[in-house]
Design a protein around this motif. Structure first.
Motif, PDB file in Angstrom:
ATOM      1  N   ILE A 133      57.968 183.273  66.322  1.00 35.43           N
ATOM      2  CA  ILE A 133      58.756 183.028  67.509  1.00 35.43           C
ATOM      3  C   ILE A 133      59.972 182.207  67.381  1.00 35.43           C
ATOM      4  N   ILE A 134      59.846 181.043  66.661  1.00 33.76           N
ATOM      5  CA  ILE A 134      60.984 180.014  66.350  1.00 33.76           C
ATOM      6  C   ILE A 134      61.970 180.943  65.566  1.00 33.76           C
ATOM      7  N   GLY A 135      61.684 181.499  64.702  1.00 33.60           N
ATOM      8  CA  GLY A 135      62.401 182.512  63.954  1.00 33.60           C
ATOM      9  C   GLY A 135      63.179 183.275  64.694  1.00 33.60           C
ATOM     10  N   ARG A 136      62.715 184.002  65.676  1.00 30.93           N
ATOM     11  CA  ARG A 136      63.490 185.165  66.577  1.00 30.93           C
ATOM     12  C   ARG A 136      64.383 184.292  67.518  1.00 30.93           C
ATOM     13  N   ALA A 137      63.866 183.002  67.863  1.00 28.90           N
ATOM     14  CA  ALA A 137      65.001 182.271  68.611  1.00 28.90           C
ATOM     15  C   ALA A 137      66.210 181.833  67.794  1.00 28.90           C
ATOM     16  N   GLU A 141      67.424 186.243  68.608  1.00 33.67           N
ATOM     17  CA  GLU A 141      66.793 187.583  69.187  1.00 33.67           C
ATOM     18  C   GLU A 141      66.106 187.462  70.522  1.00 33.67           C
ATOM     19  N   LEU A 142      65.643 186.083  70.696  1.00 27.96           N
ATOM     20  CA  LEU A 142      64.847 185.601  71.769  1.00 27.96           C
ATOM     21  C   LEU A 142      65.721 184.361  72.582  1.00 27.96           C
ATOM     22  N   PRO A 143      65.559 184.636  73.922  1.00 30.57           N
ATOM     23  CA  PRO A 143      66.011 183.385  74.551  1.00 30.57           C
ATOM     24  C   PRO A 143      65.415 182.114  74.185  1.00 30.57           C
ATOM     25  N   LEU A 144      66.117 181.094  73.986  1.00 32.49           N
ATOM     26  CA  LEU A 144      65.358 179.660  73.981  1.00 32.49           C
ATOM     27  C   LEU A 144      64.258 179.495  74.583  1.00 32.49           C
ATOM     28  N   SER A 145      64.723 179.621  76.122  1.00 37.32           N
ATOM     29  CA  SER A 145      63.670 179.358  77.225  1.00 37.32           C
ATOM     30  C   SER A 145      62.419 180.398  77.163  1.00 37.32           C
ATOM     31  N   ALA A 146      62.752 181.548  76.881  1.00 30.62           N
ATOM     32  CA  ALA A 146      61.403 182.525  76.654  1.00 30.62           C
ATOM     33  C   ALA A 146      60.591 182.011  75.283  1.00 30.62           C
ATOM     34  N   PRO A 164      53.506 170.736  69.559  1.00 33.63           N
ATOM     35  CA  PRO A 164      54.697 169.800  69.839  1.00 33.63           C
ATOM     36  C   PRO A 164      55.805 169.924  68.765  1.00 33.63           C
ATOM     37  N   HIS A 165      55.488 170.189  67.644  1.00 31.61           N
ATOM     38  CA  HIS A 165      56.253 170.492  66.472  1.00 31.61           C
ATOM     39  C   HIS A 165      57.053 171.664  66.676  1.00 31.61           C
ATOM     40  N   SER A 166      56.420 172.749  67.170  1.00 33.54           N
ATOM     41  CA  SER A 166      57.101 173.897  67.376  1.00 33.54           C
ATOM     42  C   SER A 166      58.126 173.963  68.449  1.00 33.54           C
ATOM     43  N   LEU A 167      58.103 173.123  69.575  1.00 35.43           N
ATOM     44  CA  LEU A 167      58.762 172.638  70.682  1.00 35.43           C
ATOM     45  C   LEU A 167      59.906 171.894  70.100  1.00 35.43           C
ATOM     46  N   ARG A 171      64.051 172.704  70.291  1.00 36.49           N
ATOM     47  CA  ARG A 171      64.759 171.859  71.063  1.00 36.49           C
ATOM     48  C   ARG A 171      66.038 171.874  70.038  1.00 36.49           C
ATOM     49  N   ARG A 172      65.754 171.804  68.791  1.00 37.06           N
ATOM     50  CA  ARG A 172      67.059 171.458  67.581  1.00 37.06           C
ATOM     51  C   ARG A 172      67.890 172.913  67.718  1.00 37.06           C
ATOM     52  N   LEU A 173      67.321 173.860  68.153  1.00 37.61           N
ATOM     53  CA  LEU A 173      68.125 174.994  68.156  1.00 37.61           C
ATOM     54  C   LEU A 173      69.191 174.984  69.459  1.00 37.61           C
ATOM     55  N   GLN A 174      68.966 174.173  70.405  1.00 39.24           N
ATOM     56  CA  GLN A 174      69.886 174.055  71.649  1.00 39.24           C
ATOM     57  C   GLN A 174      71.324 173.769  71.275  1.00 39.24           C
ATOM     58  N   PRO A 175      72.393 174.460  71.674  1.00 34.76           N
ATOM     59  CA  PRO A 175      73.774 174.110  71.114  1.00 34.76           C
ATOM     60  C   PRO A 175      74.113 172.773  71.966  1.00 34.76           C
TER      61      PRO A 175
END
Lengths: 175, 83
Positions: A133-137, A141-146, A164-167, A171-175
């Motif tokens: 999921i993290i990779g797709r985001a 390929e996948l919206p961050l919110s999804a 929590p680690h995944s979240l 969060r670090r992917l947010q522009p």
């Protein structure tokens, strides 16, 4: 852009059909627009053995609509002698063989820790469903919110720390 | 509750017959205890990474879906991931 192929074993497939984001199964949201393949033994475990359970029918529908493609038995590659040392199930063994056979650019997705370790020992790319999921985001390929909603939805399944680690990674992917 | 027919080894049949004559509910109790013991044994092996998730289901004789239900109903871990 790197295009990846993914091979799922039964564990993430079943979990993603059992949890929902809104009124859609996690699998419908998570797998949209990606190339997921499963070997025949995973099809048996998920579809045949699932019967008419509503969550199993979600998996059946995803295969019928082309989200997931079952490969022919002749395409999964030769048996891996090294697997005789471990007690894997049929689906995990075939998923490992298929991932190895498809080669570079193919990643196996499993939530089974033993299969994950064996894959790494064999040099087979392998990741948890959360990392899929993290990779797709990360690849857009996948919206961050999804992606965040999916991680929250499947959270009851994972031990302390993983969600929590995944979240935090998302969060670090947010522009 | 439904009635099921199960092949029984002869030596066990002799014992069980006598037990069931005294208390018909004992068969259910035995079956449930046997299943729970096998589930607990395989759960330990699974958590120790001696068997995988799919192998766990195969050895217990249930589908992976049923295994997920059984674990959830007992409040057990859903994966063999550490933690």
């Amino acid at each position: 852009m790197v295009t990846c192929r993914f091979v799922f074993d039964a564990s993430p497939l079943i979990a993603s059909c059992q949890f929902a984001v809104g009124n859609r199964a996690v699998a419908e949201v998570a797998l949209a627009g990606t190339a997921v393949q499963i070997p025949p033994a995973v099809y048996t475990e998920v579809v045949t053995r699932g019967g008419v359970r509503p969550d199993a029918l979600t998996a059946t529908r995803l295969i019928q609509t082309g989200y997931i493609r079952m490969v022919d038995a002749s395409a999964i590659g030769p048996p891996l002698e090294d697997l005789q040392h471990y007690q894997l199930g049929q689906g995990e063994s075939e998923a490992l063989r298929l991932t190895m056979h498809l080669g570079a650019g193919t990643i196996m997705v499993t939530d089974d820790f033993l299969a994950l370790i064996i894959a790494h020992r064999l040099g087979v790319s392998c990741q948890l469903f959360l990392d899929f999921i993290i990779g797709r985001a990360a690849r857009g390929e996948l919206p961050l919110s999804a992606a965040q909603q999916i991680v929250q939805a499947v959270s009851p399944r994972y031990p302390v720390g993983f969600v929590p680690h995944s979240l935090a990674m998302l969060r670090r992917l947010q522009p | 509750m439904s009635l099921v027919s199960i092949p029984m080894p002869e030596d066990l049949e002799q014992v069980l017959k006598a037990v069931l004559e005294r208390d018909p509910n004992k068969g259910t109790e035995w079956l449930k205890a046997g299943f729970e013991a096998r589930l607990a044994e395989l759960y330990q092996q699974w958590q120790a990474l001696q068997i995988s998730t799919a192998r766990f289901a195969e050895l217990l004789g249930v589908s992976p879906w049923e295994l997920a239900d059984l674990l959830q109903a007992r409040g057990l871990k859903a994966t063999n991931l550490p933690g």
